[in-house]
Scaffold this active site. Sequence first.
Site, PDB file in Angstrom:
ATOM      1  N   LEU A 186     -17.478 -24.374  -4.826  1.00 14.58           N
ATOM      2  CA  LEU A 186     -17.786 -23.817  -6.237  1.00 14.58           C
ATOM      3  C   LEU A 186     -16.906 -22.575  -6.350  1.00 14.58           C
ATOM      4  CD1 LEU A 186     -21.670 -23.814  -6.092  1.00 14.58           C
ATOM      5  CD2 LEU A 186     -19.892 -25.807  -6.864  1.00 14.58           C
ATOM      6  N   HIS A 241     -17.955 -22.969 -12.186  1.00 14.15           N
ATOM      7  CA  HIS A 241     -19.069 -23.732 -11.957  1.00 14.15           C
ATOM      8  C   HIS A 241     -20.266 -22.643 -12.309  1.00 14.15           C
ATOM      9  CE1 HIS A 241     -16.585 -25.914  -8.881  1.00 14.15           C
ATOM     10  NE2 HIS A 241     -17.287 -27.123  -9.486  1.00 14.15           N
ATOM     11  N   GLN A 253     -15.716 -41.979  -7.192  1.00  9.92           N
ATOM     12  CA  GLN A 253     -14.966 -41.384  -8.486  1.00  9.92           C
ATOM     13  C   GLN A 253     -13.529 -41.118  -7.920  1.00  9.92           C
ATOM     14  OE1 GLN A 253     -17.836 -38.197  -9.347  1.00  9.92           O
ATOM     15  NE2 GLN A 253     -15.881 -37.062  -9.855  1.00  9.92           N
ATOM     16  N   GLN A 295     -14.108 -36.145 -19.342  1.00 10.15           N
ATOM     17  CA  GLN A 295     -15.347 -36.457 -18.644  1.00 10.15           C
ATOM     18  C   GLN A 295     -16.623 -36.184 -19.721  1.00 10.15           C
ATOM     19  OE1 GLN A 295     -16.197 -35.653 -14.238  1.00 10.15           O
ATOM     20  NE2 GLN A 295     -16.953 -33.661 -15.147  1.00 10.15           N
ATOM     21  N   VAL A 355     -13.165 -21.761 -17.663  1.00  8.02           N
ATOM     22  CA  VAL A 355     -12.933 -20.506 -16.829  1.00  8.02           C
ATOM     23  C   VAL A 355     -11.530 -20.449 -16.372  1.00  8.02           C
ATOM     24  CG1 VAL A 355     -14.080 -18.806 -15.331  1.00  8.02           C
ATOM     25  CG2 VAL A 355     -15.474 -20.133 -16.860  1.00  8.02           C
ATOM     26  N   SER A 394     -10.300 -24.350 -10.363  1.00  3.46           N
ATOM     27  CA  SER A 394     -10.724 -25.787 -10.054  1.00  3.46           C
ATOM     28  C   SER A 394     -10.854 -25.526  -8.632  1.00  3.46           C
ATOM     29  CB  SER A 394      -9.094 -26.670 -10.218  1.00  3.46           C
ATOM     30  OG  SER A 394      -9.369 -27.786  -9.380  1.00  3.46           O
ATOM     31  N   SER A 395     -11.576 -26.496  -7.912  1.00  2.00           N
ATOM     32  CA  SER A 395     -11.710 -26.479  -6.571  1.00  2.00           C
ATOM     33  C   SER A 395     -10.546 -26.696  -5.884  1.00  2.00           C
ATOM     34  CB  SER A 395     -12.865 -27.638  -6.083  1.00  2.00           C
ATOM     35  OG  SER A 395     -14.170 -27.333  -6.861  1.00  2.00           O
TER      36      SER A 395
HETATM   37  P1  AMP Z   1     -16.687 -30.474 -10.148  1.00  2.00           P
HETATM   38  O1  AMP Z   1     -17.560 -29.985  -8.996  1.00  2.00           O
HETATM   39  O2  AMP Z   1     -15.223 -30.387 -10.210  1.00  2.00           O
HETATM   40  O3  AMP Z   1     -17.362 -31.975 -10.187  1.00  2.00           O
HETATM   41  O4  AMP Z   1     -17.078 -29.783 -11.379  1.00  2.00           O
HETATM   42  C1  AMP Z   1     -18.568 -29.753 -11.730  1.00  2.00           C
HETATM   43  C2  AMP Z   1     -18.562 -29.270 -13.177  1.00  2.00           C
HETATM   44  O5  AMP Z   1     -18.147 -27.874 -13.218  1.00  2.00           O
HETATM   45  C3  AMP Z   1     -17.995 -30.125 -14.185  1.00  2.00           C
HETATM   46  O6  AMP Z   1     -18.901 -30.244 -15.329  1.00  2.00           O
HETATM   47  C4  AMP Z   1     -16.630 -29.383 -14.501  1.00  2.00           C
HETATM   48  O7  AMP Z   1     -16.195 -29.649 -15.749  1.00  2.00           O
HETATM   49  C5  AMP Z   1     -17.123 -27.825 -14.398  1.00  2.00           C
HETATM   50  N1  AMP Z   1     -15.946 -26.958 -14.215  1.00  2.00           N
HETATM   51  C6  AMP Z   1     -14.926 -26.996 -13.237  1.00  2.00           C
HETATM   52  N2  AMP Z   1     -13.870 -26.111 -13.438  1.00  2.00           N
HETATM   53  C7  AMP Z   1     -14.474 -25.623 -14.182  1.00  2.00           C
HETATM   54  C8  AMP Z   1     -13.795 -24.422 -15.042  1.00  2.00           C
HETATM   55  N3  AMP Z   1     -12.568 -23.913 -14.610  1.00  2.00           N
HETATM   56  N4  AMP Z   1     -14.459 -23.894 -16.021  1.00  2.00           N
HETATM   57  C9  AMP Z   1     -15.853 -24.306 -16.521  1.00  2.00           C
HETATM   58  N5  AMP Z   1     -16.109 -25.372 -16.190  1.00  2.00           N
HETATM   59  C10 AMP Z   1     -15.491 -25.918 -14.940  1.00  2.00           C
END
Ligand code: AMP
Length: 290
Positions: A44, A48, A72, A166, A189, A198-199
């Site tokens: 996270l 997130h 996925q 998505q 963000v 991004s993770s």
């Molecule tokens: P993930 O863990 O990558 O599957 O992301 C989980 C949720 O967090 C998804 O709805 C993503 O679109 C959202 N998310 C990931 N990165 C960001 C970000 N930089 N800003 C806003 N939401 C994000």
Amino acid sequence: MSPIYVSEVKYMIICKNRTDLQSVITKIKAQGKSLGFVPTMGALHQGHISLIHQSVQTCDITCASIFVNPTQFNNPHDLQTYPRTLDSDIAMLNEAGCDIVFVPEVIDMYPQGTQHIESYNFGSLETVMEGAFRPGHFNGVAIIVKRLFDLIPADTAFFGLKDYQQVAIIRALVEQEKIPVRIVACPTVREPDGLAMSSRNMRLNAEQRKQAVEISKTLFTVQAMVGKKSVDDVKKFVIDTLNNVPLLSVEYFEIVHQNTLQPIQNWNEPAVACVAVNVGDVRLIDNVLL
Ligand code: AMP
């Protein structure tokens, strides 16, 4: 010594399997409380957490899930190297005011295994961009989100616009399956320099991280080009600019209609510019509304 007010501390409930989760959900529903849900794959960051904040502000109870969904991932290396930081994830969720976190094992979500799985059809929404370059990706996303919605009967679920396509797929899923949940799309963000959080960013080395900022920088220039240059010229400009950065390689750059996700020919339609770039072996996506 100052007193410790244990009773004032709110602890987040951690559910490690569906049985635990179901008993907690039953209690919440019996109390008539509204439930917000934020599905994640963990590792996270503040992107997130912005979704958690939205949920905490608008729902009585917030539930997050952390599950690296194998179906996925079309690339086994990507699945294997996907960052996993459970302890810090739990600390961050707790701090953000999340009430419940569901952390299932693969067997909980795929009791029949991951080979023979249901198949969804999202038509032209899934034949472009991520759908075209990651075969099976959105089917895997739809499967896990549907299974999570079955377990977590949320009133509202929060998704990030960082994964623009998505969000469109989730909205289509909810409509097709008649799932009674409101979908809220939250803004991307970014790091202070503009890189979308991004993770996968934590897999970048220092030099890759430095160059990765060109992705968002270039997307922001596109916003200034709308109406001044042709769609095709803008596409060429972005692809050439990013491919000229030594460690970047563009997988696709598309300017598409915000709802249909089909490529647009002129600037009269509401558009979003979406890009996927490989930075070494780390694949990053980003987008900007135009
Ligand atoms: P993930 O863990 O990558 O599957 O992301 C989980 C949720 O967090 C998804 O709805 C993503 O679109 C959202 N998310 C990931 N990165 C960001 C970000 N930089 N800003 C806003 N939401 C994000």
